[in-house]
Enzyme design. Sequence first.
Site, PDB file in Angstrom:
ATOM      1  N   ASP A  51      57.141  32.228  86.671  1.00 24.93           N
ATOM      2  CA  ASP A  51      58.487  32.036  87.191  1.00 24.93           C
ATOM      3  C   ASP A  51      58.503  32.543  88.632  1.00 24.93           C
ATOM      4  O   ASP A  51      57.621  33.299  89.042  1.00 24.93           O
ATOM      5  CB  ASP A  51      59.481  32.825  86.326  1.00 24.93           C
ATOM      6  CG  ASP A  51      60.929  32.458  86.625  1.00 24.93           C
ATOM      7  OD1 ASP A  51      61.161  31.584  87.482  1.00 24.93           O
ATOM      8  OD2 ASP A  51      61.822  33.056  86.004  1.00 24.93           O
TER       9      ASP A  51
ATOM     10  N   ASP B 104      58.047  37.548  81.352  1.00 21.09           N
ATOM     11  CA  ASP B 104      58.575  38.823  80.877  1.00 21.09           C
ATOM     12  C   ASP B 104      59.851  38.680  80.050  1.00 21.09           C
ATOM     13  O   ASP B 104      60.476  39.666  79.694  1.00 21.09           O
ATOM     14  CB  ASP B 104      58.851  39.767  82.060  1.00 21.09           C
ATOM     15  CG  ASP B 104      59.874  39.188  83.035  1.00 21.09           C
ATOM     16  OD1 ASP B 104      60.344  38.055  82.807  1.00 21.09           O
ATOM     17  OD2 ASP B 104      60.182  39.868  84.033  1.00 21.09           O
TER      18      ASP B 104
ATOM     19  N   ASP C 299      59.687  33.493  76.928  1.00 23.99           N
ATOM     20  CA  ASP C 299      58.309  33.305  77.400  1.00 23.99           C
ATOM     21  C   ASP C 299      57.278  33.524  76.297  1.00 23.99           C
ATOM     22  O   ASP C 299      56.085  33.301  76.524  1.00 23.99           O
ATOM     23  CB  ASP C 299      58.004  34.281  78.553  1.00 23.99           C
ATOM     24  CG  ASP C 299      58.757  33.931  79.823  1.00 23.99           C
ATOM     25  OD1 ASP C 299      58.816  32.736  80.153  1.00 23.99           O
ATOM     26  OD2 ASP C 299      59.292  34.852  80.467  1.00 23.99           O
TER      27      ASP C 299
ATOM     28  N   ASN D 268       8.055  38.470  78.056  1.00 27.68           N
ATOM     29  CA  ASN D 268       7.117  39.434  77.480  1.00 27.68           C
ATOM     30  C   ASN D 268       6.829  39.141  76.012  1.00 27.68           C
ATOM     31  O   ASN D 268       5.673  39.164  75.563  1.00 27.68           O
ATOM     32  CB  ASN D 268       7.685  40.856  77.606  1.00 27.68           C
ATOM     33  CG  ASN D 268       7.556  41.402  79.005  1.00 27.68           C
ATOM     34  OD1 ASN D 268       6.778  40.890  79.802  1.00 27.68           O
ATOM     35  ND2 ASN D 268       8.333  42.424  79.322  1.00 27.68           N
TER      36      ASN D 268
ATOM     37  N   ASN E 221      10.899  47.765  73.867  1.00 28.20           N
ATOM     38  CA  ASN E 221      12.253  47.207  73.863  1.00 28.20           C
ATOM     39  C   ASN E 221      13.297  48.274  74.157  1.00 28.20           C
ATOM     40  O   ASN E 221      14.260  48.054  74.903  1.00 28.20           O
ATOM     41  CB  ASN E 221      12.520  46.559  72.505  1.00 28.20           C
ATOM     42  CG  ASN E 221      13.642  45.549  72.557  1.00 28.20           C
ATOM     43  OD1 ASN E 221      13.718  44.747  73.491  1.00 28.20           O
ATOM     44  ND2 ASN E 221      14.522  45.575  71.576  1.00 28.20           N
TER      45      ASN E 221
ATOM     46  N   ASP F 174      15.724  48.554  77.617  1.00 29.19           N
ATOM     47  CA  ASP F 174      17.182  48.488  77.440  1.00 29.19           C
ATOM     48  C   ASP F 174      17.904  49.640  78.130  1.00 29.19           C
ATOM     49  O   ASP F 174      19.091  49.533  78.447  1.00 29.19           O
ATOM     50  CB  ASP F 174      17.548  48.513  75.945  1.00 29.19           C
ATOM     51  CG  ASP F 174      17.672  47.108  75.371  1.00 29.19           C
ATOM     52  OD1 ASP F 174      17.946  46.176  76.145  1.00 29.19           O
ATOM     53  OD2 ASP F 174      17.497  46.954  74.158  1.00 29.19           O
TER      54      ASP F 174
END
Length: 791
Positions: free
Chosen positions: A279, A540, A544, A608, A633, A637
Amino acid sequence: MDALTLLLAQFKSPIILILLFAMGVSFFLGDRADTLIILTIILISGLLGFWQELGATNAVEKLLAIVQIKAVAMRDGRPKEIPVEEIVPGDIVILKAGDGIPGDCLIIDSKYLFVDEASLTGETYPVDKEPGVLPAETPLNHRTNSLFMGTHVVSGTANAVVVHTGTESEFGKIFRQLKLRPAETEFETGVRRFGYFLMEITLLLVIAIFAFNVYLARPVLDSFLFSLALAVGLTPQLLPAIISVNLAHGAKRMAQARVIIKRLASIENFGSMNVLCSDKTGTLTEGKVQVHSALDVKGSEDERVLFYAYLNAFYETGLVNPIDEAIRNHRQFDISGYRKLDEVPYDFLRKRVSILVSKGDTNLMVTKGALLNVLDVCSSAEAHEGNIVDITAVQEQIQQQFEEFSHKGFRTLGVAYKNIISKSQITKDYETDMVFLGLFVLYDPLKHGIVETISRLKHLGVSLKVVTGDNELVAADVSQRVGVSNPQILTGPDLHWLSDEALFKQVNEVDVFAEIEPSQKERIILALRKTGNVVGYLGDGINDASALHAADVGISVDNAVDVAKEAADIVLLEKDLNVLVQGVREGRATFANTLKYVFMATSANFGNMFSMAGASLFLPFLPLLPKQILLTNLMTDFPEMTIATDSVDSEMVDQPRRWDIKFIKNFMIVFGILSSVFDYLTFGALLLFLNATVDQFRTGWFVESVISASLVVLVIRSRRPFFKSMPGKYLLLATLLVVCGTLIFPFTPLSKLFGFSPLPISFLLLIGIIVACYVLSTEMAKSVFYKRVKF
């Protein structure tokens, strides 16, 4: 979610279950060392995820508390505002327009109460509610004496006693039966599709490797555990934790920009949003309505018009709104001689409010509202010096004034009155044969810097579409003043006659939707979405709610009505597009950092594991033991746990970006193959040039794999050359720690437990050269890749 539940959730993922299965097999076969190692890796991985997600969850809970939905209930004999979660059966709640119903209730008393029950019964229009007694078998949609949790008040007021809350409410029963979940966002869809994509690759590769190793007469158990370890290595098991941390970190940064995220997954949609519907009031304008003038039918200033408007605004209680506040603040009158008798609250169909007051022996009804809607209930008008004339005699004059003010961007209301004889109550039926008194003119100045703000939104690839109930002339004037030259305007009446197909063709070209009814907002949003846009809706008001639900990103503000805040994914602490601009940038930065982990998982890690799978077919021994794969691994990570704090290049936030599985596949193929090429160079160097033993081979490849996978993140995290894009300090520090730890690990006592051995300096120098060549090759491949493949 409590801490224990969150901790247990870390050990429910398929990857952890695979590791637990592998641990069980090792324990059953008496391999205590491998069992202990796998258990340690499981605990470290689970606790890392738990620690990160717990911090994220706590941060989000604190942010959500800022925009908590509250209800007014009688406590200790007086009204008190409390969180809806604290409402219990037996509470007396006080309801007004815009309030959400906090539980299933019985009405004690009400005044012109209309409730939107579309979310529960599917009924399109608001339902009239009133106190009464009905048979127990009365269907839900006919229980006019009851209010239901999850619905909201459209107009009127009521006092009601709460009977059921939570899962005992009608909404709660449906929720329990269907186990409803919020609609999946595009981000969640992308993550799910990415998971399926990795699962397909992993299954094919692992089954093939296990079959080949058995065919080559390798030990079945070793082959099985090797295949399981490969599956774990191929799968980014920390992705859920990293996504949670990344989104929570983004939510905290957005909160600093005064944007509160209610649903974390909506951050990505916020970042990929390319159309924002809003709006004009409070967005393009200040949202602080000011009185311009009060005029009679001839256009002259009229004190009585101002006084009657003040009477109406002073006594109006059904709907809190900025217009009445502006009228009350503009000038105060002495109304001590007046007494309020009754009220017909404002609703979105009549678009007017009527107040009945008394002074002495006279009862007066004053009606104020949208000009055309007030004129509809008038049969006469007060002309010069109090003369009453037929409304048709001045209709053209009124219309001319209305158009002149509208062209200048002013909002024009109508004020009318009617003397009521011997009545102390009124209904909507009394709004007939009224006397039109005059026009009440208001204005809402443009926000300072709004033109520059809209320009910034355009630069970010977000087009603004104004959806307003104001008339076409006002909307056109405001649009032109904010820099939209020759705006394309579609009005509500024209929209009514458009088919969906015709709307799909026009919707992207329209800049302003004017004179729009509440029910039409959702249709506009859905049309924009179906034409390929990611749509945000900023609203708001009571009307709406459906549009907020329909949008990809529902955005509301902290001072919005409860039903709007409840429907929204994101709540702004200020209704300001500048706040929204910053929020969009933060949303895109969050998505960009999430993709960095995905790119890492589908390049170096995949390369890999693919290399390891291939090497196992021609080497007389397994290239890495299962426990060594799991350690590899885990260590690769570790730096990615800090990815949420990484800096993001400006070009990654300048335009909306969305999940693109095809792009991820291409990225995986190019950089996964490049990683494998250097893995095989490492194999050749270790076996042919250095004549490595089995333990030295495994140690050398472990060192090369971990260091190369960690360093390459610094390259693929940016489209720019790595030396022109500085990583975040935590990512850089974590990467350096992993590199140093990997070099030192083979020389520690723990290395024997994992089957590693110390490496001569010649091994380390050669591995260093290979890693350096890999990083430089990745940088060159990246430059070519982004020139040929668009994202």
